[in-house]
Motif scaffolding. Structure first.
Motif, short mmCIF file in Angstrom:
data_model
loop_
_atom_site.label_atom_id
_atom_site.label_comp_id
_atom_site.label_asym_id
_atom_site.label_seq_id
_atom_site.Cartn_x
_atom_site.Cartn_y
_atom_site.Cartn_z
N LEU A 300 -70.34 -18.65 -78.30
CA LEU A 300 -71.15 -17.60 -78.96
C LEU A 300 -71.44 -16.31 -78.33
O LEU A 300 -71.94 -16.67 -77.24
N THR A 301 -71.59 -15.13 -79.09
CA THR A 301 -72.04 -14.12 -78.17
C THR A 301 -73.59 -14.11 -78.16
O THR A 301 -74.18 -14.89 -79.13
N SER A 302 -74.25 -13.16 -77.46
CA SER A 302 -75.69 -13.68 -77.18
C SER A 302 -76.28 -12.04 -77.35
O SER A 302 -77.44 -12.00 -77.12
N ALA A 308 -79.20 -15.43 -81.84
CA ALA A 308 -79.46 -16.53 -80.68
C ALA A 308 -80.33 -17.42 -80.75
O ALA A 308 -80.17 -18.56 -80.76
N VAL A 309 -81.52 -16.82 -81.22
CA VAL A 309 -82.73 -17.72 -81.47
C VAL A 309 -82.51 -18.56 -82.79
O VAL A 309 -82.94 -19.62 -82.68
N MET A 310 -81.81 -18.12 -83.76
CA MET A 310 -81.56 -18.91 -84.89
C MET A 310 -80.58 -20.05 -84.23
O MET A 310 -80.93 -21.07 -85.10
N ALA A 311 -79.61 -19.73 -83.81
CA ALA A 311 -78.64 -20.64 -83.23
C ALA A 311 -79.18 -21.92 -82.36
O ALA A 311 -79.13 -23.22 -82.67
N LYS A 312 -80.07 -21.39 -81.76
CA LYS A 312 -81.01 -22.42 -80.68
C LYS A 312 -81.94 -22.95 -81.66
O LYS A 312 -82.10 -24.44 -81.46
N LYS A 313 -82.54 -22.64 -82.76
CA LYS A 313 -83.43 -23.23 -83.46
C LYS A 313 -82.70 -24.22 -84.48
O LYS A 313 -83.18 -25.36 -84.62
N PHE A 315 -79.25 -25.00 -84.51
CA PHE A 315 -78.09 -25.60 -84.35
C PHE A 315 -78.21 -25.96 -82.60
O PHE A 315 -77.46 -25.42 -81.70
N PRO A 316 -79.36 -26.73 -82.20
CA PRO A 316 -79.62 -27.05 -80.91
C PRO A 316 -78.34 -27.46 -80.11
O PRO A 316 -78.24 -27.21 -78.99
N GLU A 317 -77.36 -28.12 -80.65
CA GLU A 317 -76.17 -28.51 -80.23
C GLU A 317 -75.39 -27.18 -79.68
O GLU A 317 -74.43 -27.48 -78.94
N THR A 318 -75.61 -26.07 -80.01
CA THR A 318 -74.72 -25.06 -79.72
C THR A 318 -75.09 -24.33 -78.44
O THR A 318 -74.60 -23.33 -77.85
N ILE A 319 -76.47 -24.83 -77.85
CA ILE A 319 -77.08 -23.75 -76.74
C ILE A 319 -76.05 -23.70 -75.58
O ILE A 319 -76.01 -22.54 -75.07
N ASP A 320 -75.38 -24.83 -75.41
CA ASP A 320 -74.57 -24.60 -74.33
C ASP A 320 -73.10 -23.69 -74.44
O ASP A 320 -72.57 -23.22 -73.59
N LYS A 321 -72.95 -23.30 -75.73
CA LYS A 321 -71.91 -22.41 -76.09
C LYS A 321 -72.37 -20.90 -76.20
O LYS A 321 -71.47 -20.07 -76.21
N ILE A 322 -73.77 -20.65 -76.40
CA ILE A 322 -74.21 -19.39 -76.09
C ILE A 322 -73.80 -18.81 -74.89
O ILE A 322 -74.27 -19.40 -73.90
N LEU A 445 -72.55 -23.67 -89.18
CA LEU A 445 -72.13 -25.18 -89.74
C LEU A 445 -70.75 -25.31 -89.56
O LEU A 445 -70.40 -26.58 -89.37
N LEU A 446 -69.65 -24.39 -89.88
CA LEU A 446 -68.31 -24.68 -89.55
C LEU A 446 -67.82 -24.93 -88.18
O LEU A 446 -67.19 -26.00 -88.17
N ALA A 447 -68.52 -24.41 -87.26
CA ALA A 447 -68.36 -24.57 -85.93
C ALA A 447 -68.88 -26.12 -85.42
O ALA A 447 -68.15 -26.82 -84.78
N LYS A 448 -70.01 -26.22 -86.19
CA LYS A 448 -70.50 -27.65 -85.91
C LYS A 448 -69.59 -28.92 -86.42
O LYS A 448 -69.52 -29.75 -85.72
N ALA A 449 -68.84 -28.39 -87.35
CA ALA A 449 -67.81 -29.29 -87.91
C ALA A 449 -66.61 -29.48 -87.40
O ALA A 449 -65.48 -30.01 -87.88
N GLY A 450 -66.42 -28.58 -86.19
CA GLY A 450 -65.26 -28.57 -85.59
C GLY A 450 -64.25 -27.75 -86.22
O GLY A 450 -63.16 -28.05 -85.85
N ARG A 451 -64.53 -26.73 -86.96
CA ARG A 451 -63.56 -25.89 -87.72
C ARG A 451 -63.23 -24.49 -87.06
O ARG A 451 -62.60 -23.65 -87.53
#
Length: 497
Positions: A300-302, A308-313, A315-322, A445-451
């Protein structure tokens, strides 16, 4: 949803007037407290209010706008004596004041308590014999009264089927514009039905502010403190976001704009796109190594703080992807501070959420002030600088075409893609970009689902990207054309490795 962007509405004129008058105070006031108290009477100086039903309500709202523009908070309206307009002025009359949250605030006395979500039959109803609205309603909420359709609000489930089938377009959907513009569900209601912002959810993108037709939402400003810093004799260097192109009038070229900033008192001007150039090279390398190399599922771009704040709030599982790369604002600020250790840095951009980013403890030492194009216009007006008449004495030529492209939706991802294609030929690149927080949520949501595996995902909170930020001056389509011209004028297309 219809957009008021780029239209010079009375609400915008008021905002601009307040910024101009607050800048005026900083430049010219001898007795600040008295002059600030007199300001609502100067701005609303007629017998009858032009915008509200009463001159007193108009002035009450202007007082709160002045406080926010001076970097202060709203006064509590639920107290019998909310305190003076100038209460807390001493803490703001300085040259170093960071934004104190909350950044976005609803001025309660300005809120119209709009219906949140309601379908209404208008006078256009012809009382037709077919009345398909009644036939499609799944809850039998529509009946005919005196030959016209009527909706029973108790039964209505807001599905909108009646509106879709009405042959006369006689059914309207009323929703609160600020709420409709908020992609994170941060707009709620108080007990009086007025909008309130849930600060736990808010990511300070400012789209609610530019969507409210009553001008009831405003953000805090640092123009007063910035002018104080310039008056203190300190060296202040400006960095400008690429989306400035065209924001100050169709005749104002980038070179004229740079000269105008120096005339205003900035000792030098850098393009924030320099930081973008550094970032896209680093992110290209990261994508090739981590994502294309199979170590990381997606990236994910930052650059956009709200995204970025929305992704962290949410979808906390994406933090390491930012991306861990510095945002262009911070990267450019660090270059400036390395070259001029004694200088203070002001970021001039289109964006409300950059104010939020700059107030983070990790960024404070890099970026001293953040102001928007709209606020800067107030400074130019207070100083009497006519940008159309400036003789260009400087060259705006720091960055590449792709770095400047960060200002438009899709520009970040395409910049990284171009760098990958040139420096890592043969690498397969998968790009996705989302604009508006609602779309950003769907992509995550799609990213979280592996899409979205193997993708580089760019998120922009504002529909259109930075050119549509809450602090811009012109219509989004016009801004896109001007940015394209500015991009095309760059000497280099992509940064050198």
């Amino acid at each position: 949803m219809s957009s008021m962007r780029g239209i010079d509405t009375p609400v915008r004129k008021r905002r601009r007037r307040v910024f101009k008058e607050v800048a005026n105070l900083a430049y010219h006031s001898v007795n600040l407290k008295d002059d600030m108290e007199a300001l609502p009477y100067k701005i609303v100086d007629y017998e009858e209010s032009q915008y509200r039903e009463s001159v007193y309500r108009d002035r009450a709202i202007i007082r709160e706008r002045i406080r926010l523009a001076m970097g202060m908070s709203l006064r509590p309206e639920n107290r019998e004596r909310p305190g003076h307009l100038t209460q807390g002025l001493e803490e703001s009359n300085i040259d170093e004041k960071y934004y104190e949250p909350p950044l976005m605030q609803v001025i309660p006395s300005a809120c119209n308590s709009c219906p949140e979500n309601r379908y209404e039959i208008t006078s256009s109803c012809m009382g037709c014999v077919a009345h398909p609205c009644q036939s499609v309603c799944p809850r039998a909420a529509i009946s005919m009264v005196n030959g016209r359709s009527v909706i029973d609000e108790e039964k209505c489930i807001k599905c909108g089927k009646c509106k879709a089938v009405c042959p006369y377009d006689a059914i309207c959907h009323k929703e609160r514009p600020c709420k409709a513009a908020c992609g994170v569900g941060a707009i709620e209601s108080d007990k009086f039905g007025r909008a309130v912002i849930n600060n736990e959810k808010c990511v300070s993108c400012g789209q609610c502010m530019v969507s409210c037709p009553f001008g009831a939402i405003a953000d805090k400003s640092q123009i007063f403190q910035l002018i104080r810093a310039m008056q203190s004799g300190r060296r202040i260097i400006a960095q400008v976001a690429p989306s400035f192109a065209g924001q100050f009038g169709p005749k104002v070229t980038p070179d004229m704009f740079k000269t105008a900033l120096k005339e205003l008192g900035f000792s030098d001007v850098y393009e924030t796109a320099i930081g973008a150039d550094m970032g896209c090279m680093a992110e290209a390398e990261h994508y090739v190594r981590e994502v294309a190399g199979g170590k990381q599922s997606f990236a994910l771009t930052s650059c956009c703080p709200s995204w970025a704040v929305m992704a962290k709030k949410l979808f906390p599982e994406t933090i390491d992807k930012i991306s861990n790369e510095l945002t262009p604002m911070v990267a450019t600020a660090r270059i400036i501070k390395r070259e001029h250790p004694d200088a203070s840095v002001v970021f001039i951009g289109p964006c409300a959420s950059k104010k939020l980013e700059a107030s983070r403890r990790t960024v404070r030492s890099d970026v001293d002030f953040v102001i928007t194009f709209e606020e800067l216009t107030g400074m130019f007006e207070a100083k009497g600088i006519l940008l159309d008449e400036i003789q260009a004495m400087d060259k705006m030529a720091d960055a590449t075409s792709v770095g400047r492209g960060y200002g438009i939706a899709g520009g970040v991802a395409s910049a990284i893609e171009e760098c990958i294609n040139k420096y890592y030929p043969g690498t397969e690149v998968h790009i996705e970009h989302a604009e508006s927080l609602a779309e950003c949520r769907k992509v995550l949501l799609l990213a979280k689902a592996g899409r979205m595996n193997g993708c580089l995902i760019e998120g922009m909170a504002c529909p259109g990207g930075c050119i549509a930020g809450a602090g811009t001056n012109i219509a989004i389509e016009q801004a896109a054309k001007e940015l394209a011209k500015f991009k095309a004028s760059a000497d280099m297309k992509i940064p050198e490795k």
